[in-house]
Design a protein around this motif. Structure first.
Motif, short mmCIF file in Angstrom:
data_model
loop_
_atom_site.label_atom_id
_atom_site.label_comp_id
_atom_site.label_asym_id
_atom_site.label_seq_id
_atom_site.Cartn_x
_atom_site.Cartn_y
_atom_site.Cartn_z
N SER A 117 0.80 -1.29 -0.09
CA SER A 117 -0.06 -0.12 0.06
C SER A 117 0.75 1.44 -0.08
O SER A 117 0.34 2.26 -0.46
CB SER A 117 -0.74 0.18 1.19
OG SER A 117 -1.60 -1.18 1.19
N LEU A 118 1.98 1.22 0.61
CA LEU A 118 2.90 2.45 1.00
C LEU A 118 4.26 2.24 0.38
O LEU A 118 5.10 3.17 0.64
CB LEU A 118 3.04 3.02 2.31
CG LEU A 118 1.55 3.52 2.85
CD1 LEU A 118 1.70 3.51 4.34
CD2 LEU A 118 1.34 4.94 2.41
N LYS B 51 6.34 5.25 -1.26
CA LYS B 51 6.43 6.21 -0.43
C LYS B 51 7.33 5.66 0.92
O LYS B 51 7.98 6.59 1.32
CB LYS B 51 5.16 6.76 0.19
CG LYS B 51 4.48 7.69 -0.43
CD LYS B 51 3.25 7.86 0.14
CE LYS B 51 3.06 8.93 0.91
NZ LYS B 51 1.48 9.44 1.32
N SER B 52 7.36 4.28 0.99
CA SER B 52 8.46 4.18 2.08
C SER B 52 9.86 3.56 1.76
O SER B 52 10.68 3.21 2.43
CB SER B 52 7.73 2.85 2.94
OG SER B 52 7.63 1.88 2.11
N ARG B 53 9.96 3.55 0.36
CA ARG B 53 11.51 3.33 -0.37
C ARG B 53 11.89 4.65 -0.91
O ARG B 53 11.24 5.37 -1.73
CB ARG B 53 11.29 2.25 -1.22
CG ARG B 53 10.83 0.76 -0.36
CD ARG B 53 11.76 0.33 0.37
NE ARG B 53 11.42 -0.95 0.93
CZ ARG B 53 10.33 -1.20 1.76
NH1 ARG B 53 9.73 -0.09 2.44
NH2 ARG B 53 10.13 -2.45 2.31
N SER B 54 13.29 4.77 -0.92
CA SER B 54 13.70 5.75 -1.89
C SER B 54 14.58 5.13 -2.81
O SER B 54 15.58 4.17 -2.60
CB SER B 54 14.30 7.02 -0.87
OG SER B 54 15.28 6.37 -0.01
N LYS C 187 21.63 10.98 -2.70
CA LYS C 187 20.56 11.25 -1.81
C LYS C 187 21.09 12.45 -1.01
O LYS C 187 20.28 13.24 -0.55
CB LYS C 187 20.49 10.06 -0.72
CG LYS C 187 19.58 10.27 0.19
CD LYS C 187 19.46 9.00 1.27
CE LYS C 187 18.59 9.37 2.25
NZ LYS C 187 18.89 8.12 3.37
N ALA D 247 -0.32 4.39 -3.05
CA ALA D 247 0.18 5.11 -2.00
C ALA D 247 -0.36 6.58 -1.66
O ALA D 247 -0.26 7.10 -0.80
CB ALA D 247 1.77 5.15 -1.94
N GLU D 248 -0.66 7.04 -2.73
CA GLU D 248 -1.03 8.67 -2.70
C GLU D 248 -2.35 8.81 -3.55
O GLU D 248 -2.26 9.46 -4.73
CB GLU D 248 0.13 9.10 -3.21
CG GLU D 248 0.02 10.91 -3.05
CD GLU D 248 0.31 11.29 -1.62
OE1 GLU D 248 0.96 10.53 -0.74
OE2 GLU D 248 0.10 12.40 -1.29
#
Lengths: 413, 277
Positions: free
Chosen positions: B142-143, B146-149, B156, B239-240
């Motif tokens: 679900s996310l 957003k939870s991985r970059s 970074k 996710a969004e």
């Protein structure tokens, strides 16, 4: 200039009736409208008003978020996602609150640095400055607890690392940590009390802000020249001059906030906080929110845990005695050739500490962090008292008006 | 002007401090390929056809092991998403078996899914999921974007890079799914697969996609990379789901504030015209 307000004759009979019994209208008129304010304040002075608005935005968005949030370990993460997905404009409220916290800190850092550059902490504004430091500390506590509430990985591990700092206290450290957690780990009781305190502290903050403004209205504003207003020609009424200038600055500031909120809402956050809290899995790098990074860097650059904690808290508390560390009689950095450089090096040092705090404490980061930490304290303890005695300040203008006229003459010629 | 130069100088020194050379670190995961997606940018929107293809990939490939428990079936028919018709979404929901109850007799029972249900996860709990996957837990998706970059090390730390390219979550998912390879050192590990984009480079999940592993109804050729992109976009939406609404509102808000600030500036200027300051 004094906080004393004389009763004004209001024409409206209802207003007159109330004002003679409780002079709130006289107070408002004296303190928020007629209040004599130096006429040369630049845009760095608008951040006080910006901060007041930010507090209101955080309070309102936070109160509505609390109506939809569930502060228990099992449900907190999903209740935040429920706000994001199912509550009408919940995503707007949450992004407003999360980015609002970051913008609040951006504004407060500018506000603090402005006070440092123009010597706003000096006599007779020491108490005003000290209340400001307490506001800053209360803000940090509030923001730290707020970040725990979504109960993601960074929430959990950030809370664990920071609360664990108290275990460095000799003899009673471990008991204190157990007491803070309400158990033997960061868990449901911790989340519950953090939610309760996160709701309480902003109102404490509001009370401190009231004292801050009160303490401001006794001596009145400092100004870019650092020379106190000498006559009525040096000041103008707060309304409409500064109400309109502040309002303009507030809207511009909120545009920056809106740009983040709507187009890069997670930029200032951390991806790991979208993973539900898991006490069994430690993230590779535990990083606090960006606005704590300089202090986090100071903490980690001291090899001993207890000394590190002491250094971190000292780096904040040293601000309380800043008025007595600076030995210069001249307020504004504009007229202090050596201090001016020192100030910008100090700002740079804080930025370096911020970058160091966001990187693992190893290799060259550790070395840079130690140098920057050393310089942070050197600035306050050695350089500030010394430079005030050594440097030869530039001549001060006789009054604000003289300075203003000299500038406008230079512009027109 | 002098002040401007000063701040530029400071920014320059900071930038140098954070330059890639200064930041070189050990061999972590590889940076994701910077794919461009239709939903990026201020006016970016999801490509409906791509979301539908991505949903197909999720349903046929991922859903066997990975849940999507924060998404409701009704979301599939809502504006800003894949925008299936209500009938289609109902049919998708009905394929799932939802454990419900208790009924009037106190018994739990199974029934077909409804629009109001959340996506049914493939395993009843994490333990069951681990037991079915050699001890590795397939994360809920679900996310996931957003939870991985996607950016690591030097990229970074270039803070401006993430400001304009996002956190790289969808890029990471795409790169990972299309990035399975043989270990350059020829090493093999029992139950693990080499993937340069994964933290630690060894991932429990075997390469899930294969060319023509799914059949797209719209005729798009189902290469591995195409499927990877499509499912990453679908997961970015999952996710969004309010992203389009957010960007649309944001544009109006900023436009309004821009006009308002210009007016305020003019009012301020008019009020201050007689004050030398």
């Amino acid at each position: 200039m004094s906080g004393h307000s004389t009763n004004y004759e209001f024409k409206n009979p209802a207003v007159k009736w109330l004002d003679s019994r409780l002079p709130i209208f006289s107070l408002m008129k004296g303190q928020a409208m007629d209040f004599p304010t130096p006429k040369n304040l630049n845009y760095w002075w608008t951040f006080g008003g910006i901060l007041a608005i930010m507090l209101v935005i955080q309070l309102i968005s936070g109160i509505v978020l609390a109506m939809h949030y569930t502060p228990t370990a099992d449900l907190a993460f999903n209740s935040v996602e429920h706000i994001m997905r199912d509550v009408n404009y919940g995503w707007l409220l949450r992004y407003m609150h999360a980015n609002g916290a970051s913008m609040f800190f951006i504004a407060v850092y500018i506000h603090i640095f402005r006070g440092m550059y123009y010597g706003s902490y000096k006599e007779p504004r020491e108490v005003l400055w000290m209340i400001g430091v307490f506001i800053f500390i209360a803000m940090m506590a509030t923001a730290f607890m707020g970040y725990v509430l979504p109960w993601g990985q960074m929430s959990f591990w950030g809370a664990k690392v920071i609360t664990n700092l108290f275990s460095a206290i000799p003899f009673v450290g471990d008991s204190v940590v157990t007491w803070l957690w309400g158990g033997f780990n960061v868990a449901d009781p911790t989340l519950n009390r953090f939610f309760s305190l996160h709701y309480l502290l902003p109102f404490v903050l509001a009370a401190l802000v009231f004292l801050h403004i009160w303490a401001l209205h006794i001596p009145g504003n400092n100004n870019p020249t650092g020379v106190e207003p000498k006559s009525g020609a040096d000041t103008i009424p707060f309304h409409p001059y500064y109400t309109m200038k502040d309002l303009y600055a507030i809207v511009v500031f909120l545009m920056v906030m809106a740009a983040f909120m709507f187009f890069a809402p997670n930029y200032m956050g951390h991806a790991d906080n979208y993973i539900p809290a898991n006490p069994l899995v430690t993230p590779t790098h535990i990083v606090p929110e960006w606005y704590f990074l300089p202090f986090y860097a100071i903490l980690r650059s001291v090899p001993d845990k207890l000394l590190g904690v002491i250094a971190m808290f000292s780096s904040l508390l040293i601000l309380l005695v800043l008025p007595w560390l600076d030995s210069s009689k001249v307020r504004s950095g504009k007229y202090r050739p050596m201090f001016k450089w020192m100030f910008w090096i100090f700002v740079f040092d804080c930025l370096v500490l911020g970058v160091v705090g966001g990187n693992p404490a190893e290799g060259h980061w550790l070395i840079i962090g130690r140098i920057a930490t050393f310089y942070y304290f050197l600035h306050f303890i050695i350089l500030l008292p010394l430079v005030g005695l050594m440097e030869k300040p530039k001549p001060l203008p006789a009054s604000i008006s003289e300075d203003v006229l000299a500038k406008s003459d230079a512009k027109s010629s | 002007m002098k002040k401007l130069f000063k701040s530029l100088a400071i920014a320059g020194i900071l930038g140098a401090l954070m330059s890639p050379q200064a930041m070189a670190s050990g061999d972590g995961p590889k940076n994701a390929k910077n794919y461009s997606f239709s939903f990026e940018g201020i006016f970016g929107t999801f490509d409906r056809a791509q979301l539908k293809r991505g949903f197909l990939v999720y349903q046929e490939v991922c859903a066997g092991c990975h849940g999507l428990k924060l998404v409701n079936y009704r979301n599939l028919a809502e504006p800003g998403g894949p925008e299936f018709t209500k009938t289609e979404a109902k049919a998708i929901a009905a394929e799932a078996e939802v454990n419900d109850g208790p009924n009037a007799e106190g018994e739990m029972f199974d029934r077909p899914g409804k629009l109001s249900d959340k996506f049914v996860s493939p395993y009843p709990n994490d333990e069951a999921a681990k037991a079915g996957n050699n001890g590795a837990l397939p994360p809920d998706l679900s996310l996931i974007t957003k939870s991985r970059s996607g950016w690591h090390g030097s990229l970074k730390s270039l803070y401006l890079y993430s400001l304009f390219n996002g956190s790289g979550g969808p890029e990471y998912i795409t790169s990972l799914l299309a990035g399975y390879a043989d270990d350059p050192h020829g090493e093999e590990k029992e139950g693990l697969n080499y993937n340069p984009y994964f933290t630690g480079n060894w991932i429990a999940m075997p390469s899930p996609l294969s060319d023509d592993g799914v059949e797209y109804a719209d005729g798009t050729k189902a290469t591995v990379e195409q499927q990877a992109k499509d499912v990453a976009v679908f997961l970015a939406w999952a996710a969004e789901p309010k992203m389009e609404e957010r960007k649309k509102l944001g544009f109006m808000v900023l436009l309004y504030m821009l006009v308002f600030s210009v007016l305020l500036y003019l009012v301020k200027k008019a009020i201050w015209r007689n004050v030398k300051h």
